[in-house]
Design an enzyme around this catalytic site. Structure first.
Site, PDB file in Angstrom:
ATOM      1  N   SER A   1       0.701  -1.328   0.124  1.00  0.00           N
ATOM      2  CA  SER A   1      -0.002  -0.645   0.356  1.00  0.00           C
ATOM      3  C   SER A   1       0.328   1.373  -0.012  1.00  0.00           C
ATOM      4  O   SER A   1       1.962   1.436   0.525  1.00  0.00           O
ATOM      5  CB  SER A   1      -0.835  -0.114   1.253  1.00  0.00           C
ATOM      6  OG  SER A   1      -1.546   0.912   1.411  1.00  0.00           O
TER       7      SER A   1
ATOM      8  N   TYR B   1      -1.540   0.448  10.639  1.00  0.00           N
ATOM      9  CA  TYR B   1      -1.275  -0.071   9.001  1.00  0.00           C
ATOM     10  C   TYR B   1      -0.334   0.457   8.093  1.00  0.00           C
ATOM     11  O   TYR B   1       1.018  -0.237   7.517  1.00  0.00           O
ATOM     12  CB  TYR B   1      -3.369   0.272   8.142  1.00  0.00           C
ATOM     13  CG  TYR B   1      -3.827   0.036   6.392  1.00  0.00           C
ATOM     14  CD1 TYR B   1      -3.388  -1.215   6.777  1.00  0.00           C
ATOM     15  CD2 TYR B   1      -3.119   0.526   6.145  1.00  0.00           C
ATOM     16  CE1 TYR B   1      -3.469  -2.028   5.834  1.00  0.00           C
ATOM     17  CE2 TYR B   1      -2.872   0.420   4.333  1.00  0.00           C
ATOM     18  CZ  TYR B   1      -3.457  -1.119   4.769  1.00  0.00           C
ATOM     19  OH  TYR B   1      -3.896  -1.387   2.994  1.00  0.00           O
TER      20      TYR B   1
END
Length: 269
Positions: free
Chosen positions: A157, A176
């Site tokens: 990501s 994250y």
């Protein structure tokens, strides 16, 4: 952005593990590999429908309808024994393993700031995003070597990027972002270890993707919605890496799905 996709086809079916395959990008990757007739081992935490966006059993059904072979394995990849069982199931069912797509991810339960994030949420995201990816890679690597080579694709990501835009970083939770940055470095290090054994290890940033969950969000800005790409874009990149026989060209790298697909002009036959 909607792109026509050309998938490189291999002559014989590949055995491929896809984690997080009940919905979203993982489901799309499984369906596109199924259309080529590959043998898939699909994993998610639960088998049966638990919401409105799909289930592992439904993905298996649709893969088989598309011409592929698939089995479903309920696995919580934050548990190392589940990663071992997943890989063992693939080898037992299909006789070997050619590729792994580490797509399963935990995105957090709401903590966006240092003060808001609980230790439990921090640990859970690392356990799935980083430790789960490591556990599947560790379990799979020897089997890929035994096949004479193979491919591991770790879905990353842009959350893991270092950035001078400190305000943009607030879009992601600390756990994250940090776990995805760690996945990128893990990919890079293990790629060096496995390259001479003809196992490619690649990180792929799918971009901002119009998954079922994202499409249903009510609070996305018009600018964010305009940046969304369709799920076929990261799927095309993964399918090419897995099936083209060229993944070693990109081993150890972090690829951006949209740029990768456009650069290689992956258009549908």
């Amino acid at each position: 952005m909607k792109l026509p996709i050309r998938y490189t086809r291999v002559m014989s079916p590949l055995v491929v593990i896809v984690t997080g395959a009940s919905r979203g990008i993982g489901r799309k990757i499984a369906l596109d590999l199924g259309k080529q007739g590959h043998q898939l081992v699909l994993a998610a935490r639960t088998l049966n429908p638990s919401g409105a966006t799909g289930s592992l059993t439904e993905t298996v059904r649709d893969v088989e309808a598309a011409g592929g072979s698939a089995i479903a394995i309920a696995a919580d990849l934050s548990i190392p024994a589940d990663a071992d069982r997943l890989v063992d199931s693939a080898v037992e069912k299909f006789g070997g393993l050619d590729a792994v797509v580490n797509n399963a991810a935990a995105t957090g339960s709401g903590g966006r700031t240092l003060a808001e994030m609980s230790w439990e949420d921090w640990q859970r995201q690392f356990d799935t995003n980083l430790h789960g990816t490591f556990a599947v890679m560790r379990a799979a690597a020897g089997h890929l070597v035994d096949r004479g080579g193979g491919t591991i694709v770790n879905i990353s990501s842009r959350a893991g990027d270092l950035s001078d835009d400190l305000e943009a970083g607030r879009l992601f939770s600390p756990a994250y972002a940090a776990s995805k940055a760690a996945v990128n470095r893990l990919t890079n290090v293990v790629a060096g270890e496995l390259r001479d054994k003809r196992v490619a290890v690649v990180a792929l940033d799918p971009g901002s993707v119009r998954t079922e969950r994202v499409a249903a969000l009510k609070n996305l800005s018009p600018e964010h919605r305009a940046r969304l790409v369709e799920m076929e874009v990261p799927s095309a990149a993964v399918v090419h890496l897995v099936t083209s026989g060229r993944a070693l060209d990109w081993t150890g790298k972090l690829l951006r799905a949209k740029d990768f697909v456009e650069r290689l002009e992956l258009k549908e036959d």
